[in-house]
Design an enzyme around this catalytic site. Structure first.
Site, PDB file in Angstrom:
ATOM      1  N   ASP A  50       1.042  -1.151   0.093  1.00 43.50           N
ATOM      2  CA  ASP A  50       0.216   0.005  -0.049  1.00 43.50           C
ATOM      3  C   ASP A  50       0.677   1.166   0.080  1.00 43.50           C
ATOM      4  OD1 ASP A  50      -2.516   1.329  -0.231  1.00 43.50           O
ATOM      5  OD2 ASP A  50      -3.346  -0.162   1.602  1.00 43.50           O
ATOM      6  N   ASP A 109      -9.630   3.571  -3.677  1.00 45.72           N
ATOM      7  CA  ASP A 109     -10.258   2.317  -3.295  1.00 45.72           C
ATOM      8  C   ASP A 109     -11.853   2.153  -3.613  1.00 45.72           C
ATOM      9  OD1 ASP A 109      -8.065   1.896  -2.138  1.00 45.72           O
ATOM     10  OD2 ASP A 109      -8.757   2.155   0.206  1.00 45.72           O
TER      11      ASP A 109
END
Length: 545
Positions: free
Chosen positions: A173, A228
């Site tokens: 991430d 996301d």
């Protein structure tokens, strides 16, 4: 790290800033699993390539967030097997954030002893014993997105830990990365994985910042193209819209990732979930389920385990589909490995049923009879002539595979600008037929105008002997831009230009086709970004029998 689509090879050349030069043909056995090669047709290059097709699996975040533990993950592993999902292709079981708590004084990552009392090695062994692969999560920054320890400054040590646990997949991430360069940070984990002695797929998750589709292949096997996802039709659409224009960058060994699937989490209708799953398959996106597979409804099972839609996503040619017509009912097309076969999607963006259809020439097929198979109804629709019409449900899709005849070039010399293509995608798009163009101050004849990254395919039917063109950057860019060109015929690279810059003279291209079935023209942005890049294949023509 092996390259994937032919575009990867040109990006590598561009990054080196090499001089323009034609290369001798390179094909199966050159160590690169590239466009036109598959594990079946070229096992020496592709059989061991990481992510030769888009990864499939399951990830804990969308359904469970931080609420994960050893018992729950073992239950998921059992359910992936018992439900048939493993056998349908979902091979990775990936933990997301919140499994880690701290670091030891020596810097080793500490697994949460309350949530995972047996440790990660035992969990990995449990997953592997069920015929699955084991994935984990980290962050390129100082902390993960949930403020657990990140990998910054600890890449080598973390990769060794992952290897000792039997990890097969690492999602990295991008939280808490102020002042960091994503290329440097992802390269650090790539190198750490390589030094660990264990093969792991590296998934780059920096939400599309700094255009990872341009450089991501140098680092990993998939790269996020968007923020996301969440479990709503609107957010699914947002991620799709940010991803589909990047189709030329996807291919064997490297994939655009619009984020994980939300199918079965309850926020969309069945039609919307079928649309979600179909769009991801058309884009050749990774299929990473995010629902609770321990308690799936039959409706969710039927969507996630539709073998025919999965086969489109996993088609070994790895050509990402694209929008052919943008309207209330969109038309998408994706060429498949089988000659004359197209996956075609009619997608209704409206909240009411709408009529939809397409003609064969819109998806690159010749006029005449073709057979159709409805992938969601799992029904043969018989033979149709010239076109197909239907009604598309609200926020839903009709997805078919059409099997017809490819266009064939006429005997003699033919200009590519006059021929129908099998598939065309460009970023930025579209691919255009140009009647004239000026390159390096010299007027040139008709050809194809493309974006910084592009793939244009022509089916030659084995009837052509030679391809000629002049490749360069359109003077309309004002002397800006850098582009690299490549020609592939029958799966072999017949020409690679190196970097060509705005204002440079056009480079002559001549490639022997030797009866190749397919001609593929590829461009890449020359190692930088897409700004100012407008490439042209001028005076482009084939000689055919």
């Amino acid at each position: 790290m092996r390259s994937g689509l032919a575009l990867a090879a040109i990006l590598a050349v561009g990054c080196g800033g090499g001089e323009a030069a034609s290369g001798s043909p390179a094909g199966c056995g050159d160590g690169a699993c590239v466009f036109g090669e598959t594990p079946a047709t070229c096992p020496e290059d592709c059989a061991g390539a990481p992510a030769a097709t888009p990864p499939m699996g399951w990830n804990s975040w969308n359904r469970f967030g931080c609420d994960i533990n050893e018992e729950k993950i073992r239950g998921v592993a059992d359910a992936l097997v018992e439900s048939g999902m493993r056998d349908a292709g979902y091979e990775y079981l990936n933990l997301d954030d919140c499994w880690q708590t701290d670091r030891t004084p020596a810097g080793e990552i500490v697994v949460d002893p309350v949530r995972f009392p047996s440790g990660m090695k035992a969990l990995g062994d449990y997953v592997h014993a069920r015929g699955l692969k084991f994935g984990t999560y980290t962050c390129a920054g100082t902390m993960t997105c949930q403020q657990r320890p990140g990998s910054a400054g600890h890449d080598a040590r973390d990769a060794l830990s992952y290897a000792s646990w039997g990890v097969d997949f690492v999602k990295e991430d991008w939280c808490f990365t102020d002042g960091m360069d994503p290329r440097e940070r992802y390269a650090a984990m790539r190198d750490a994985i390589a030094a660990s002695g264990r093969d792991m797929v590296l998934s780059l998750c920096n939400w599309g910042r700094e255009q990872p589709w341009i450089w991501g292949r140098e680092m990993g096997s998939l790269w996020r193209t968007s923020g996301d996802i969440s479990d709503s039709f609107l957010m699914m659409m947002v991620n799709m819209e940010q991803t589909w224009p990047l189709a030329p960058y996807a291919g064997p060994g490297g994939w655009n990732d619009p984020d994980m699937l939300e199918v079965g989490n309850g926020g969309m209708t069945a039609d919307e979930y079928r649309a979600h799953f179909s769009l991801w398959a058309m884009m050749a996106a990774p299929l990473i389920a995010g629902n609770d597979v321990r308690s799936m409804t039959q409706e969710t099972r039927d969507i996630l385990m539709n073998a025919e839609v999965i086969a489109v996503d996993q088609d070994p040619a790895g050509v990402a589909g694209t929008k052919v017509r943008i309207d209330t009912v969109e038309l998408w097309a994706r060429p498949l490995t089988e000659a004359g076969a197209r996956a075609v999607l009619l997608f209704n963006r409206d909240s009411e049923p709408r009529p939809g259809g397409f003609a064969w020439d819109e998806v690159g097929l010749a006029p005449g009879d073709a057979t159709l198979r409805d992938l969601w109804r799992r029904t043969d629709l018989g033979t149709r002539s010239g076109r197909f019409d239907t009604t598309v449900p609200p926020h839903g899709v009709v997805m078919v595979v059409v099997r017809g005849a490819e266009h064939r070039p006429p005997a003699g010399e033919a200009r590519l600008a006059d021929l129908p293509w099998k598939h065309a995608a460009a970023s930025p798009g579209p691919v255009e037929r140009v009647t004239s163009v000026t390159v390096g101050g010299q007027p040139l004849g008709s050809g194809l105008g493309v974006g910084a990254a592009s793939v244009v395919m022509f089916d030659l039917g084995g009837r052509c002997t030679r391809f000629r063109a002049r490749a360069g950057v359109d003077d309309a860019t004002g002397g800006k831009g850098t582009v690299a060109f490549e020609v592939r015929a029958g799966g072999e690279r017949g020409f690679a230009s190196g970097v060509i810059r705005g204002g440079d003279a056009a480079v002559p291209v001549e490639v022997a086709l030797d009866g190749a079935r397919e001609l593929v023209l590829v461009t890449g942005p020359g190692g930088d970004d897409e700004r100012g890049d407008r490439a042209v294949w001028a005076d482009a023509r084939v000689e055919c029998m």
